[in-house]
Every structure is written in structure tokens, then in C-alpha cells.
Design a protein around this motif. Structure first.
Motif, PDB file in Angstrom:
ATOM      1  N   ILE A 145       0.955  -1.137   0.008  1.00  0.00           N
ATOM      2  CA  ILE A 145      -0.083  -0.023  -0.033  1.00  0.00           C
ATOM      3  C   ILE A 145       1.007   1.362   0.036  1.00  0.00           C
ATOM      4  N   ASP A 146       0.456   2.218  -0.454  1.00  0.00           N
ATOM      5  CA  ASP A 146       1.158   3.562  -0.645  1.00  0.00           C
ATOM      6  C   ASP A 146       0.662   4.501   0.258  1.00  0.00           C
ATOM      7  N   GLY A 147      -0.200   4.404   1.126  1.00  0.00           N
ATOM      8  CA  GLY A 147      -1.235   5.429   1.791  1.00  0.00           C
ATOM      9  C   GLY A 147      -2.301   4.715   2.342  1.00  0.00           C
ATOM     10  N   VAL A 203      -6.486   6.036   3.801  1.00  0.00           N
ATOM     11  CA  VAL A 203      -7.728   6.999   3.895  1.00  0.00           C
ATOM     12  C   VAL A 203      -8.340   6.571   4.865  1.00  0.00           C
ATOM     13  N   ALA A 223      -6.927  11.583   3.433  1.00  0.00           N
ATOM     14  CA  ALA A 223      -5.971  10.703   2.978  1.00  0.00           C
ATOM     15  C   ALA A 223      -4.398  11.437   3.023  1.00  0.00           C
ATOM     16  N   PHE A 224      -3.512  10.358   3.191  1.00  0.00           N
ATOM     17  CA  PHE A 224      -2.159  10.375   3.128  1.00  0.00           C
ATOM     18  C   PHE A 224      -1.354   9.476   2.639  1.00  0.00           C
ATOM     19  N   LYS A 225      -0.411   9.747   1.822  1.00  0.00           N
ATOM     20  CA  LYS A 225       0.682   9.035   1.219  1.00  0.00           C
ATOM     21  C   LYS A 225       1.894   8.591   2.051  1.00  0.00           C
ATOM     22  N   PHE A 226       2.152   7.514   2.371  1.00  0.00           N
ATOM     23  CA  PHE A 226       3.501   7.274   2.905  1.00  0.00           C
ATOM     24  C   PHE A 226       4.660   7.691   1.917  1.00  0.00           C
ATOM     25  N   PRO A 257       8.040   7.608  -0.669  1.00  0.00           N
ATOM     26  CA  PRO A 257       8.488   6.394  -1.241  1.00  0.00           C
ATOM     27  C   PRO A 257       9.997   6.220  -0.370  1.00  0.00           C
ATOM     28  N   ASP A 263       8.792  -1.653  -6.866  1.00  0.00           N
ATOM     29  CA  ASP A 263       7.356  -2.217  -6.943  1.00  0.00           C
ATOM     30  C   ASP A 263       7.050  -3.009  -8.228  1.00  0.00           C
ATOM     31  N   ALA A 270       4.684   9.629  -7.481  1.00  0.00           N
ATOM     32  CA  ALA A 270       3.470   9.605  -7.858  1.00  0.00           C
ATOM     33  C   ALA A 270       3.278   8.211  -8.221  1.00  0.00           C
ATOM     34  N   GLU A 271       4.185   7.091  -7.874  1.00  0.00           N
ATOM     35  CA  GLU A 271       4.025   5.615  -8.188  1.00  0.00           C
ATOM     36  C   GLU A 271       4.326   5.280  -9.430  1.00  0.00           C
TER      37      GLU A 271
END
Length: 168
Positions: free
Chosen positions: A4-6, A8, A32-35, A37, A69, A101-102
Motif C-alpha cells: 500500500i502507498d497510503g 484513507v 488521505a495521506f501517502k507514505f 517512497p 514495486d 506518484a508511483e
């Protein structure tokens, strides 16, 4: 069990949603927040210069292929000559790479303490077009821009045809 990248986070009690309210764009009852990278290390093996339809040269970093990934990354844009000089990227450097942004490969640093003696020399910028061999125009305004001024440069003409053919 999966990447997972974040996250919600939402308030489950829907009766509280009106009390918590909204901004003009987002509800205050969910966010929401993203981890950040995790950078991966690899080697900058080469810098190849490509000629755009306008004649501007764009450097492309050739990397030791690395898996991020499930995607193998072997190239990364180095944007322009100023970017290379400001970040002091040198051939053979161990660099840190993420997928912004993955998706988009992006260099986020260089391990300068891992440089060996062969890397003592900063990266040389090209003086002639890599395609036609004609001298380059060097523009030193906000960034260093290298431009092929030959109107008959093969790569430049190819990119112009691709651009025109791609338009409706």
C-alpha cells in the motif's frame, strides 16, 4: 499481504458528517495521506543526450536496471544541463531513485560518499550535437539550455515530423 502507498481515514458515523462539515473541495470527515517512497539505490552508468523537435538537448540517465514495486527501471530523465550540474551527477555514481506518484522514475539524490577516484571529474556537457555533430548554442538564462542550431539535424527533423503527424 500486499503493498500500500497510503491510507484513507473516514469517520464511520454518518450522522457526524454534517457537524464536521466540508471545505470548498473536501469533506472534513475524511482525509488521505501517502507514505513517503523508499528510495532504491542504483548506478548511473551513462548520460545520453536526445535532440527535441526544437533542437533543445535533453539528457537521459542510463541506470543499472533496478526493480521498484515490480517495475524494472533502466532510464530516467535528467531534465537539462543545469539539473545535472546542480545535483553533481557523475558517471558511475550510486544514485537514489523513486517512482514519483508511483509512476515516473525520479532521481532524489546521489551517494557522494560512495564515489571512487574515477568520479573525481564533474560531468562534461556536450559541445556538439550528438546527432549531426554541429556546434551547440549554449543559453545561460535561468537554466543552461543546449540547442542544436542545424536546421537539417536528422533527430530534430524526425521529432518535428512526429509532432506534426501526431496532431489531428
Amino acid at each position: 499481504a500486499y503493498m500500500i502507498d497510503g491510507l484513507v481515514v473516514k469517520v464511520n458515523n454518518m450522522n457526524m458528517w454534517p457537524t464536521l462539515g466540508n471545505t470548498s473541495k473536501h469533506p472534513k470527515w475524511a482525509f488521505a495521506f501517502k507514505f513517503p517512497p523508499d528510495p532504491v539505490r542504483t548506478i548511473l552508468k551513462d548520460i545520453q543526450w536526445t535532440v527535441a523537435r526544437t533542437g533543445n538537448l535533453t539528457p537521459v540517465g542510463i541506470l543499472e536496471p533496478v526493480d521498484i514495486d515490480g517495475v524494472t527501471i533502466s532510464k530516467v530523465t535528467l531534465h537539462n544541463a543545469s539539473y545535472i550540474l546542480e545535483n553533481d551527477y557523475r558517471l558511475g555514481d550510486t544514485v537514489k531513485l523513486i517512482r514519483a506518484a508511483e509512476v515516473i522514475p525520479k532521481l532524489v539524490g546521489v551517494e557522494k560518499d560512495l564515489r571512487y577516484l574515477v568520479n573525481d571529474k564533474p560531468t562534461d556537457l556536450p559541445e556538439v550535437c550528438p546527432c549531426c555533430g554541429k556546434p551547440l548554442k549554449v543559453d545561460h538564462q535561468n537554466i543552461i539550455r543546449l540547442t542544436c542550431t542545424n536546421p537539417y539535424c536528422t533527430d530534430k527533423l524526425k521529432r518535428q515530423v512526429e509532432y506534426i503527424a501526431g496532431r489531428s
